[in-house]
Scaffold this motif. Sequence first.
Motif, PDB file in Angstrom:
ATOM      1  N   GLN A 128      -6.169  18.936  -1.776  1.00  0.00           N
ATOM      2  CA  GLN A 128      -7.050  17.856  -2.229  1.00  0.00           C
ATOM      3  C   GLN A 128      -6.360  16.497  -2.128  1.00  0.00           C
ATOM      4  N   VAL A 129      -5.055  16.471  -2.376  1.00  0.00           N
ATOM      5  CA  VAL A 129      -4.307  15.228  -2.228  1.00  0.00           C
ATOM      6  C   VAL A 129      -4.323  14.782  -0.766  1.00  0.00           C
ATOM      7  N   VAL A 130      -4.126  15.731   0.141  1.00  0.00           N
ATOM      8  CA  VAL A 130      -4.169  15.403   1.572  1.00  0.00           C
ATOM      9  C   VAL A 130      -5.545  14.883   1.964  1.00  0.00           C
ATOM     10  N   TRP A 131      -6.595  15.497   1.443  1.00  0.00           N
ATOM     11  CA  TRP A 131      -7.948  15.041   1.755  1.00  0.00           C
ATOM     12  C   TRP A 131      -8.224  13.658   1.171  1.00  0.00           C
ATOM     13  N   THR A 132      -7.538  13.299   0.105  1.00  0.00           N
ATOM     14  CA  THR A 132      -7.641  11.935  -0.416  1.00  0.00           C
ATOM     15  C   THR A 132      -7.111  10.934   0.612  1.00  0.00           C
ATOM     16  N   ALA A 133      -5.994  11.283   1.242  1.00  0.00           N
ATOM     17  CA  ALA A 133      -5.447  10.424   2.296  1.00  0.00           C
ATOM     18  C   ALA A 133      -6.387  10.358   3.492  1.00  0.00           C
TER      19      ALA A 133
ATOM     20  N   GLY B 213       0.818  -1.208   0.000  1.00  0.00           N
ATOM     21  CA  GLY B 213       0.000   0.000   0.000  1.00  0.00           C
ATOM     22  C   GLY B 213       0.851   1.256   0.000  1.00  0.00           C
ATOM     23  N   ALA B 214       1.950   1.229   0.777  1.00  0.00           N
ATOM     24  CA  ALA B 214       2.847   2.384   0.817  1.00  0.00           C
ATOM     25  C   ALA B 214       3.459   2.655  -0.552  1.00  0.00           C
ATOM     26  N   ALA B 215       3.865   1.586  -1.250  1.00  0.00           N
ATOM     27  CA  ALA B 215       4.420   1.755  -2.593  1.00  0.00           C
ATOM     28  C   ALA B 215       3.376   2.350  -3.535  1.00  0.00           C
ATOM     29  N   ALA B 216       2.133   1.880  -3.400  1.00  0.00           N
ATOM     30  CA  ALA B 216       1.061   2.424  -4.237  1.00  0.00           C
ATOM     31  C   ALA B 216       0.839   3.907  -3.934  1.00  0.00           C
ATOM     32  N   GLY B 217       0.855   4.271  -2.663  1.00  0.00           N
ATOM     33  CA  GLY B 217       0.666   5.678  -2.283  1.00  0.00           C
ATOM     34  C   GLY B 217       1.787   6.560  -2.794  1.00  0.00           C
ATOM     35  N   ALA B 218       3.024   6.072  -2.681  1.00  0.00           N
ATOM     36  CA  ALA B 218       4.165   6.859  -3.157  1.00  0.00           C
ATOM     37  C   ALA B 218       4.096   7.087  -4.666  1.00  0.00           C
ATOM     38  N   ALA B 219       3.558   6.122  -5.404  1.00  0.00           N
ATOM     39  CA  ALA B 219       3.436   6.271  -6.854  1.00  0.00           C
ATOM     40  C   ALA B 219       2.229   7.121  -7.236  1.00  0.00           C
ATOM     41  N   LEU B 220       1.157   7.037  -6.450  1.00  0.00           N
ATOM     42  CA  LEU B 220      -0.061   7.769  -6.787  1.00  0.00           C
ATOM     43  C   LEU B 220       0.141   9.282  -6.742  1.00  0.00           C
ATOM     44  N   VAL B 221       0.882   9.755  -5.752  1.00  0.00           N
ATOM     45  CA  VAL B 221       0.993  11.210  -5.567  1.00  0.00           C
ATOM     46  C   VAL B 221       1.609  11.897  -6.789  1.00  0.00           C
ATOM     47  N   PRO B 222       2.812  11.525  -7.235  1.00  0.00           N
ATOM     48  CA  PRO B 222       3.409  12.269  -8.356  1.00  0.00           C
ATOM     49  C   PRO B 222       2.811  11.943  -9.723  1.00  0.00           C
ATOM     50  N   PHE B 223       2.330  10.719  -9.894  1.00  0.00           N
ATOM     51  CA  PHE B 223       1.910  10.297 -11.227  1.00  0.00           C
ATOM     52  C   PHE B 223       0.403  10.402 -11.473  1.00  0.00           C
ATOM     53  N   VAL B 224      -0.392  10.387 -10.417  1.00  0.00           N
ATOM     54  CA  VAL B 224      -1.852  10.385 -10.587  1.00  0.00           C
ATOM     55  C   VAL B 224      -2.521  11.576  -9.912  1.00  0.00           C
ATOM     56  N   LEU B 225      -2.205  11.811  -8.640  1.00  0.00           N
ATOM     57  CA  LEU B 225      -2.960  12.797  -7.868  1.00  0.00           C
ATOM     58  C   LEU B 225      -2.533  14.235  -8.142  1.00  0.00           C
ATOM     59  N   LEU B 226      -1.236  14.519  -7.989  1.00  0.00           N
ATOM     60  CA  LEU B 226      -0.791  15.911  -8.148  1.00  0.00           C
ATOM     61  C   LEU B 226      -1.003  16.479  -9.552  1.00  0.00           C
ATOM     62  N   PRO B 227      -0.934  15.671 -10.624  1.00  0.00           N
ATOM     63  CA  PRO B 227      -1.215  16.250 -11.945  1.00  0.00           C
ATOM     64  C   PRO B 227      -2.641  16.757 -12.110  1.00  0.00           C
ATOM     65  N   VAL B 228      -3.580  16.277 -11.296  1.00  0.00           N
ATOM     66  CA  VAL B 228      -4.984  16.676 -11.473  1.00  0.00           C
ATOM     67  C   VAL B 228      -5.584  17.336 -10.230  1.00  0.00           C
ATOM     68  N   LEU B 229      -4.902  17.239  -9.075  1.00  0.00           N
ATOM     69  CA  LEU B 229      -5.441  17.781  -7.831  1.00  0.00           C
ATOM     70  C   LEU B 229      -4.470  18.770  -7.216  1.00  0.00           C
ATOM     71  N   THR B 230      -4.997  19.663  -6.390  1.00  0.00           N
ATOM     72  CA  THR B 230      -4.142  20.551  -5.609  1.00  0.00           C
ATOM     73  C   THR B 230      -3.590  19.775  -4.413  1.00  0.00           C
TER      74      THR B 230
END
Length: 247
Positions: free
Chosen positions: A216-221, A196-213
Motif C-alpha cells: 500500500q505504501v508503494v501504491w501511494t508513491a 519533496g524527497a525529505a517529506a517522502g523519507a519522513a512519511l514512510v516510517p512515521f506516517v505510512l508504514l504504521p498504518v499501511l502495508t
Amino acid sequence: MHVLSRRTNFDRRVIRIFIDIFMTISVSSVPGVQARDKGHVRDVLLLLSFFISGCSALIYQVSWQRALYAVIGVDMDSITIIVSVFMLGIGIGGMLGGWLSDRYPQRRLRLYGWIELSVALYGGLSLWLLQRLEVLLASGPWSASGVASAVACFVFLAIPTVLMGITLPLLTMAFNERSGNIGVSVGTLYFINTLGAAAGAALVPFVLLPVLTLPQVVWTAVAGNVAVVACALLAATMLAPAVRARA
C-alpha cells in the motif's frame, strides 16, 4: 547588496506565483490578464509536480530498500549497494534527460509526463518483480552468491532510477523558458525536489508504514506519480497556445 537584491527579487517572484493562482480564478474573464496568469499557474504546477515526484521517489527508495533486504540481507553492504545504484541511475538518467531536452525542445513537458507514467507503471509492478526475483535467487545455483544478489539488485533498481534522473533536465529547460535564468531554474527545482524527497523519507516510517502495508505504501508513491503526470499534461496544455503564437 547585489546578492541581497537578487534574493529579494527571487522571493518576490515566488510569492507572486502563488498569489497569481488565486488571481487567475477571479480574473479569468479578462483575456490579457488570463494569458499572463496562466504562465504563473503553469510554473506552480511544475513546482508542485516536482515536489510530488521527489516525495514519491523517496517513498519508493525506502520501500524497495526494505523489500530488498529479503533478497540481499540487512547489513551495511546491502545499504551501500542500494544507495549507490540509486545515485548511479539518477546520474545516467540526468545525461539522457539533457540529450532528450535538446533533441525535443517542444515536447519537454509531455516527455516529462510520459517518464513519470513509466515510473508509476514500474512502481505498480515492482513488488511482484521482487517476489519473482527472490524465488529465482533462492532456487537457482547462485542462491548462496552475494554477487548474484548484488547484480539482481542493480538490475531491479537501474530502470526506475534512470527514469527518475531524466526528469530534472527536462523540467529544468521547460521551467527556464519563462524564468530565463538557468541558475535560478536549476536551484529552484532542485530545492523543491529535495524538499519533496525529505517529506517522502519522513512519511514512510512515521506516517505510512504504521498504518499501511508495504504494498500500500508503494501504491501511494504510484498515485503520486499519476498526480505528477496530470500536472505535467495540464502545464503542457497551458504552454501550447504560447508555442503556436511564437510559431
